[in-house]
Write a protein that holds these residues in place. Sequence first.
Motif, PDB file in Angstrom:
ATOM      1  N   UNK A 104       0.831  -1.204   0.000  1.00  0.00           N
ATOM      2  CA  UNK A 104       0.000   0.000   0.000  1.00  0.00           C
ATOM      3  C   UNK A 104       0.869   1.259   0.000  1.00  0.00           C
ATOM      4  N   UNK A 105       1.931   1.256   0.796  1.00  0.00           N
ATOM      5  CA  UNK A 105       2.833   2.409   0.848  1.00  0.00           C
ATOM      6  C   UNK A 105       3.559   2.592  -0.481  1.00  0.00           C
ATOM      7  N   UNK A 106       4.019   1.495  -1.052  1.00  0.00           N
ATOM      8  CA  UNK A 106       4.732   1.578  -2.321  1.00  0.00           C
ATOM      9  C   UNK A 106       3.869   2.112  -3.448  1.00  0.00           C
ATOM     10  N   UNK A 107       2.599   1.686  -3.504  1.00  0.00           N
ATOM     11  CA  UNK A 107       1.707   2.181  -4.544  1.00  0.00           C
ATOM     12  C   UNK A 107       1.432   3.671  -4.376  1.00  0.00           C
ATOM     13  N   UNK A 108       1.274   4.113  -3.127  1.00  0.00           N
ATOM     14  CA  UNK A 108       1.052   5.539  -2.879  1.00  0.00           C
ATOM     15  C   UNK A 108       2.286   6.353  -3.275  1.00  0.00           C
ATOM     16  N   UNK A 109       3.477   5.828  -2.967  1.00  0.00           N
ATOM     17  CA  UNK A 109       4.717   6.514  -3.358  1.00  0.00           C
ATOM     18  C   UNK A 109       4.828   6.583  -4.882  1.00  0.00           C
ATOM     19  N   UNK A 110       4.428   5.522  -5.560  1.00  0.00           N
ATOM     20  CA  UNK A 110       4.464   5.513  -7.019  1.00  0.00           C
ATOM     21  C   UNK A 110       3.563   6.594  -7.597  1.00  0.00           C
ATOM     22  N   UNK A 111       2.359   6.729  -7.047  1.00  0.00           N
ATOM     23  CA  UNK A 111       1.450   7.762  -7.530  1.00  0.00           C
ATOM     24  C   UNK A 111       1.988   9.151  -7.253  1.00  0.00           C
ATOM     25  N   UNK A 112       2.726   9.305  -6.149  1.00  0.00           N
ATOM     26  CA  UNK A 112       3.344  10.605  -5.870  1.00  0.00           C
ATOM     27  C   UNK A 112       4.345  10.968  -6.958  1.00  0.00           C
ATOM     28  N   UNK A 113       5.148  10.006  -7.384  1.00  0.00           N
ATOM     29  CA  UNK A 113       6.152  10.294  -8.414  1.00  0.00           C
ATOM     30  C   UNK A 113       5.501  10.572  -9.761  1.00  0.00           C
ATOM     31  N   UNK A 114       4.354   9.921 -10.020  1.00  0.00           N
ATOM     32  CA  UNK A 114       3.644  10.152 -11.282  1.00  0.00           C
ATOM     33  C   UNK A 114       2.827  11.437 -11.253  1.00  0.00           C
ATOM     34  N   UNK A 115       2.450  11.849 -10.033  1.00  0.00           N
ATOM     35  CA  UNK A 115       1.620  13.049  -9.899  1.00  0.00           C
ATOM     36  C   UNK A 115       0.250  12.888 -10.519  1.00  0.00           C
ATOM     37  N   UNK A 116      -0.271  11.652 -10.535  1.00  0.00           N
ATOM     38  CA  UNK A 116      -1.516  11.389 -11.267  1.00  0.00           C
ATOM     39  C   UNK A 116      -2.660  10.945 -10.382  1.00  0.00           C
ATOM     40  N   UNK A 117      -2.466  10.958  -9.062  1.00  0.00           N
ATOM     41  CA  UNK A 117      -3.486  10.386  -8.191  1.00  0.00           C
ATOM     42  C   UNK A 117      -4.815  11.122  -8.279  1.00  0.00           C
ATOM     43  N   UNK A 118      -4.778  12.451  -8.441  1.00  0.00           N
ATOM     44  CA  UNK A 118      -6.033  13.197  -8.486  1.00  0.00           C
ATOM     45  C   UNK A 118      -6.833  12.864  -9.734  1.00  0.00           C
ATOM     46  N   UNK A 119      -6.138  12.631 -10.851  1.00  0.00           N
ATOM     47  CA  UNK A 119      -6.832  12.260 -12.080  1.00  0.00           C
ATOM     48  C   UNK A 119      -7.393  10.844 -11.983  1.00  0.00           C
ATOM     49  N   UNK A 120      -6.612   9.925 -11.381  1.00  0.00           N
ATOM     50  CA  UNK A 120      -7.061   8.542 -11.270  1.00  0.00           C
ATOM     51  C   UNK A 120      -8.305   8.442 -10.408  1.00  0.00           C
ATOM     52  N   UNK A 121      -8.356   9.215  -9.324  1.00  0.00           N
ATOM     53  CA  UNK A 121      -9.521   9.159  -8.451  1.00  0.00           C
ATOM     54  C   UNK A 121     -10.803   9.529  -9.187  1.00  0.00           C
ATOM     55  N   UNK A 122     -10.712  10.491 -10.088  1.00  0.00           N
ATOM     56  CA  UNK A 122     -11.894  10.898 -10.846  1.00  0.00           C
ATOM     57  C   UNK A 122     -12.431   9.743 -11.686  1.00  0.00           C
ATOM     58  N   UNK A 123     -11.542   8.825 -12.099  1.00  0.00           N
ATOM     59  CA  UNK A 123     -11.966   7.710 -12.931  1.00  0.00           C
ATOM     60  C   UNK A 123     -12.578   6.558 -12.137  1.00  0.00           C
ATOM     61  N   UNK A 124     -12.276   6.489 -10.838  1.00  0.00           N
ATOM     62  CA  UNK A 124     -12.632   5.291 -10.092  1.00  0.00           C
ATOM     63  C   UNK A 124     -13.840   5.468  -9.189  1.00  0.00           C
ATOM     64  N   UNK A 125     -14.308   6.695  -8.986  1.00  0.00           N
ATOM     65  CA  UNK A 125     -15.380   6.958  -8.026  1.00  0.00           C
ATOM     66  C   UNK A 125     -16.656   6.193  -8.380  1.00  0.00           C
ATOM     67  N   UNK A 126     -17.001   6.170  -9.648  1.00  0.00           N
ATOM     68  CA  UNK A 126     -18.219   5.490 -10.080  1.00  0.00           C
ATOM     69  C   UNK A 126     -18.169   4.007  -9.722  1.00  0.00           C
ATOM     70  N   UNK A 127     -17.027   3.375  -9.964  1.00  0.00           N
ATOM     71  CA  UNK A 127     -16.871   1.953  -9.636  1.00  0.00           C
ATOM     72  C   UNK A 127     -16.942   1.725  -8.140  1.00  0.00           C
ATOM     73  N   UNK A 128     -16.414   2.652  -7.359  1.00  0.00           N
ATOM     74  CA  UNK A 128     -16.455   2.515  -5.903  1.00  0.00           C
ATOM     75  C   UNK A 128     -17.899   2.476  -5.402  1.00  0.00           C
ATOM     76  N   UNK A 129     -18.765   3.315  -5.986  1.00  0.00           N
ATOM     77  CA  UNK A 129     -20.171   3.321  -5.600  1.00  0.00           C
ATOM     78  C   UNK A 129     -20.831   1.988  -5.939  1.00  0.00           C
ATOM     79  N   UNK A 130     -20.482   1.427  -7.082  1.00  0.00           N
ATOM     80  CA  UNK A 130     -21.050   0.137  -7.479  1.00  0.00           C
ATOM     81  C   UNK A 130     -20.693  -0.946  -6.465  1.00  0.00           C
TER      82      UNK A 130
END
Length: 443
Positions: free
Chosen positions: A336-362
């Motif tokens: 979990x820590x490694x994946x979060x660190x990876x997203x920090x280096x990519x700087x893409x976590x905010x964009x990815x969250x926008x894509x996954x919210x709908x699936x989370x509700x499902x």
Amino acid sequence: MKNQRRQLGVAAAIAVVTGESTALGIFLTPASMAKALGSPFLLAMAWSATACMALCGALCYSELAIRFPQAGGEYVYLRYGYGERIAFLYGWMSATVMDPGVTAALVVGAVAYVQIFVPLGRHVATLLLPGAILMALATINYFGTRLSGSVMATANFLKFALLFALVGWALLAGKGSIHHLAPFAIRRAGSEALFPAIASTMVAAFFSFGGWWEAGKLAGEIRNPEKNLPRAFIGGVLLVTAVYILISFAFLYVVPLENVVSNTTFVAQFGSALFGGAGEKILSVCVLISVFGGLMALTMAAPRVYYAMACDGALFPAFGRLHPRFGTPVNAILLQTGMALLLLTLGAFDHILAYIIFSAVIFLGLSAASLFRLERPVVRWWYPAAPIVFLLGCFSIGVLILMHYPMPALLGLGIVLAGDLLRRLFFTARPAEHTAGVEPTLS
């Protein structure tokens, strides 16, 4: 699945329920919702409707947690409700996008408030300090559930003490006026069109409450789960409801609705009105404590999903190992820590969250609906009303997301479904005795 030590009491369980729900969002969404709706009455109705939905969901999840008091939360409920495939898709979403994305977003959000006290260079603010915070959280979780539970419960207590103190100071120190709430039910000029305003604020309110379901992931480590888990779910949601409503109306009591600019100026406006020139720094301390409590809850709960998956053969076996001394799923914590660190280096976590919210509700809706698929029927005063209300709420939120963000929602669904190919290529099915709809015999 290996037996874990039950070291967490009801205080820690409540801290998990309330931690993520009252992190950064408690200081952002009330202002934006008030500005969009333009009416204190509509704001109260939005929070009340969301609270009703969350409480119905909490009742459902408390029953599921009693039936399956083991690590994994939604992964376990989906596995027994629908089988390995649906459960894996949820775990894939959690491990690769949702959990590390939320973690990275909260860490970066916290750093913005650290900079109010200490100016930081761009590289330090975007990578080094967030990375150090993530490593510190992983270290706390590594050295035992009891330690991390105590830290989380302490942070949670301090956070709510500060939030209630803010409300009390706003009301008792003569810093506002009841006239700021009038007219109570009439919308202010310049408010957004009614339907888009209601739609956007309901989505915002729903995800402000987001995270109350996390306690189920730690069910394998909570003492006396039959009593403590329902107390944590229901008590936690009620506490979150009280805080959001009180903070929202304390804000409007101090800052007239006509003066609300945006959610990003909430801390400065509210803090200055309450404490003058030092207000922004005082409120920033409150934000940092709230975010820390949320991060503790998330980084404790999320690895238990990967641990449960690995124990079932749905993830590499290394992630199903417990530390021989501390009893923590150390490799799952590192994942979990490694994946979060990876997203920090990519700087893409905010964009990815926008894509996954709908699936989370499902997945939230499917988890609650698994109550209808249990071998032993549910016999509770609230059944079947609570799961029906919660499912209708999830359906409504899903429709609103599709209406406002169709491309991110559909792309996110595609990302989730792509996990099925990974499952077929790399991971084996669980043992045959685990079948959909059949409850295990639990000691």
